[in-house]
Design a protein around this motif. Structure first.
Motif, short mmCIF file in Angstrom:
data_model
loop_
_atom_site.label_atom_id
_atom_site.label_comp_id
_atom_site.label_asym_id
_atom_site.label_seq_id
_atom_site.Cartn_x
_atom_site.Cartn_y
_atom_site.Cartn_z
N ALA A 1 0.67 -1.26 -0.07
CA ALA A 1 0.04 0.13 0.17
C ALA A 1 0.84 0.47 0.00
O ALA A 1 0.53 2.47 -1.02
N LEU A 2 2.30 1.34 1.03
CA LEU A 2 2.78 2.31 0.64
C LEU A 2 3.39 2.63 -0.42
O LEU A 2 3.44 3.49 -1.27
N ARG A 3 3.96 1.30 -1.50
CA ARG A 3 4.58 1.42 -2.86
C ARG A 3 3.33 2.49 -3.31
O ARG A 3 3.77 2.78 -4.58
N MET A 4 2.43 1.61 -3.31
CA MET A 4 0.70 2.44 -4.36
C MET A 4 0.68 3.73 -3.68
O MET A 4 0.26 4.27 -5.01
N CYS A 5 1.15 4.57 -2.64
CA CYS A 5 0.73 5.45 -2.26
C CYS A 5 2.06 6.52 -2.89
O CYS A 5 2.34 7.75 -2.25
N ALA B 1 5.23 6.02 -1.94
CA ALA B 1 6.16 6.35 -0.54
C ALA B 1 6.61 4.90 -0.83
O ALA B 1 6.66 4.33 -0.59
#
Lengths: 275, 247
Positions: A146-150, A152
């Motif tokens: 989810a971080l990579r999707m944001c 980040a």
């Protein structure tokens, strides 16, 4: 047309091939692990030099590594100081009852060896396991995805602040550890062996290279403990069992890294400074 | 348009996808169905670069994105959002910070502006009041709504929903179904929904593809699935324990 091409199954390995495989497998596994650690270290350094580690996150991690370890370090190094001085003083008493060099030698040994290394081992178990468990659970619950999707970068977001916090706090804890162990040793020396405090608190054996060596070790441990632990966490797979394995692996690997770094840095010190 | 072309993926010795090809037309909702572990989530994660195929190609709006670097994939993730199976809200951040994160990272907004925009998105899903709470302080259904708000922050063209109704009560599940439908109807979003929820599948899907044993078993409209006499498809839809399907 019927496809009648027959492909023979691969022959089982001969006994000496099996032996090579069995002997080589742990080495290739360690090699793979080291490559991953080094790649993560470079990525974290890149993030730190780009200024990508958030200031608030670094302060939080420094607090988690440093302030929350104070009691642990006080207890461990305090007892180490008591035990070391008691054991050495007992030996000295049996051979040559002259305690004049005890404090000086103890402080030198603490600065260059025991304070940073025991602190490193304590941080490896307490903080390394926490980092691996936290990041590992984020991996298996897809929070890292989810971080990579944001947009980040997980290295910037999760690894770099921990590395910076640890690099700052492990040397500070090591200095604090020298003080705690010395005070504990001094108190025991005075109470049990009647060593004057001024005699014990002697810095005459402590040279510049001893201080440099102790600080280099502390900074190295501070850098590599979060790297190795974060790599274990980022490699977690599966569910809670995977997080458990990652945590165990982190404790073993970070402790081993501290011992290995101690050996390498001490060896280099003998070669460079002849001390 | 989204095209998966002959995708192969294995993890160690386990072959998960063996030559999967699917096309999703623009503005349509495709439901991916199949048993747990069939490779549905694995397939959709290839679209946003969270997994890389062993072989095969992925084409998004005419652009081959198969070999893009991690950095180049960030542009793809900006227009193709994903709602994960477990909400994946960041525990240490408030609901507001969770939703503001894509604005700050993707759109490079300052914190104040990002927070303002995030509050608007939260209001759209009825979660503005919970903005300053931590994810652990709200229920699973509300967490899912926040996760959807976070995925929709940058008004993506494509959205992947990975089991969006799993674990939700019927009302919350209906709310998610309505949201997917309104995204398609009002904003023309192209969506891939991974789901086991038969009720959702037949009420929302434009097309359905069933993954079974590494390949596509049937790819068609909901009516094609209703009429199918393939025993594997029939067993999955009816939920019968006995049948040819290997679980």
């Amino acid at each position: 047309m019927v496809n009648d091409v027959h492909v023979a199954p691969p022959a089982p390995p001969r006994w000496y091939e099996s032996l090579f495989i069995a002997v080589g497998a742990p080495f290739t596994a360690v090699g793979r692990e080291l490559r991953g650690d080094v790649a993560l270290a470079f990525a974290a350094l890149g993030a730190i030099f780009r200024g990508a580690a958030g200031r608030r996150a670094v302060v939080q991690q420094a607090y988690a590594v440093g302030n929350r370890s104070l009691f642990f370090i006080t207890a461990t190094l305090g007892f180490l100081g008591l035990i070391s001085v008691y054991q050495v003083a007992t030996q000295i008493q049996q051979i040559l009852p002259d305690f004049s060099m005890l404090g000086a030698a103890f402080i030198q040994l603490m600065i260059r060896e025991f304070a940073p290394t025991i602190t490193g081992l304590m941080i490896a178990t307490r903080v390394g396991s926490g980092i691996a468990a936290e990041i590992g659970s984020m991996v298996v619950t897809e929070q890292v995805d989810a971080l990579r999707m944001c947009n980040a970068d997980p290295v910037e977001y999760l690894v770099a602040p921990r590395v910076l916090g640890s690099v700052v706090m492990v040397p500070m804890l090591s200095i604090y550890a020298v003080l705690v162990a010395t005070l504990a040793g001094m108190a025991l020396g005075h109470a049990v062996f009647d060593i004057p405090t001024q005699t014990f608190l002697s810095l005459r054996l402590v040279k510049g290279p001893d201080i440099v060596l102790g600080l280099v070790k502390a900074v190295s441990y501070g850098f590599w403990i979060p790297i190795v632990a974060a790599h274990a966490g980022l490699s977690a797979t599966g569910g809670s069992a995977g997080v458990g394995w990652a945590t165990t692996r982190a404790v073993v690997a970070t402790s081993f890294a501290v011992v290995l770094l101690d050996f390498v840095i001490s060896g280099a010190s003998y070669v460079i400074f002849s001390v | 348009m989204i095209e998966f072309i002959d995708i192969h993926k294995r993890f160690g010795e386990k072959r998960v996808l063996e030559g999967v090809s699917i096309t999703v037309e623009a503005g349509r909702v495709l439901y991916l169905i199949g048993t747990s572990g069939a490779g549905k989530s694995v397939l959709v994660k290839h679209l946003v670069g969270l997994l890389r195929p062993d072989s095969g190609r992925i084409v998004l709006d005419g652009q081959d994105i198969t070999g893009l670097s991690e950095a180049a994939f960030y542009a793809v993730r900006r227009k193709c959002a994903m709602v994960f199976q477990h909400s994946t809200l960041f525990d240490s951040m408030t609901v507001l910070d969770n939703v503001a994160l894509p604005y700050r990272k993707h759109a490079r907004m300052k914190r104040a502006e990002a927070n303002e925009r995030a509050l608007e998105k939260l209001a759209l899903v009825g979660m503005r009041e919970a903005a300053w709470r931590l994810p652990a302080e709200i229920g699973a259904g509300l967490q899912k709504r926040v996760a959807i708000a976070r995925a929709l922050t940058l008004d993506p063209q494509f959205v992947i929903f990975d089991e969006p109704t799993t674990g939700l009560d019927p009302l919350a599940a209906k709310h998610v179904d309505d949201l997917i439908r309104s995204l398609r109807n009002d904003t023309g979003v192209t969506a891939i929904v991974v789901s086991h929820d038969i009720r959702s599948i037949f009420t929302v899907a434009d097309r359905i593809a069933m993954i079974y044993q590494g390949g596509i078993r049937l790819d068609g409209t909901p009516d094609d699935f209703r009429r199918s006499d393939d025993p594997v498809v029939r067993q999955f839809i009816t939920g019968r324990p006995d049948g040819p399907m290997v679980i």
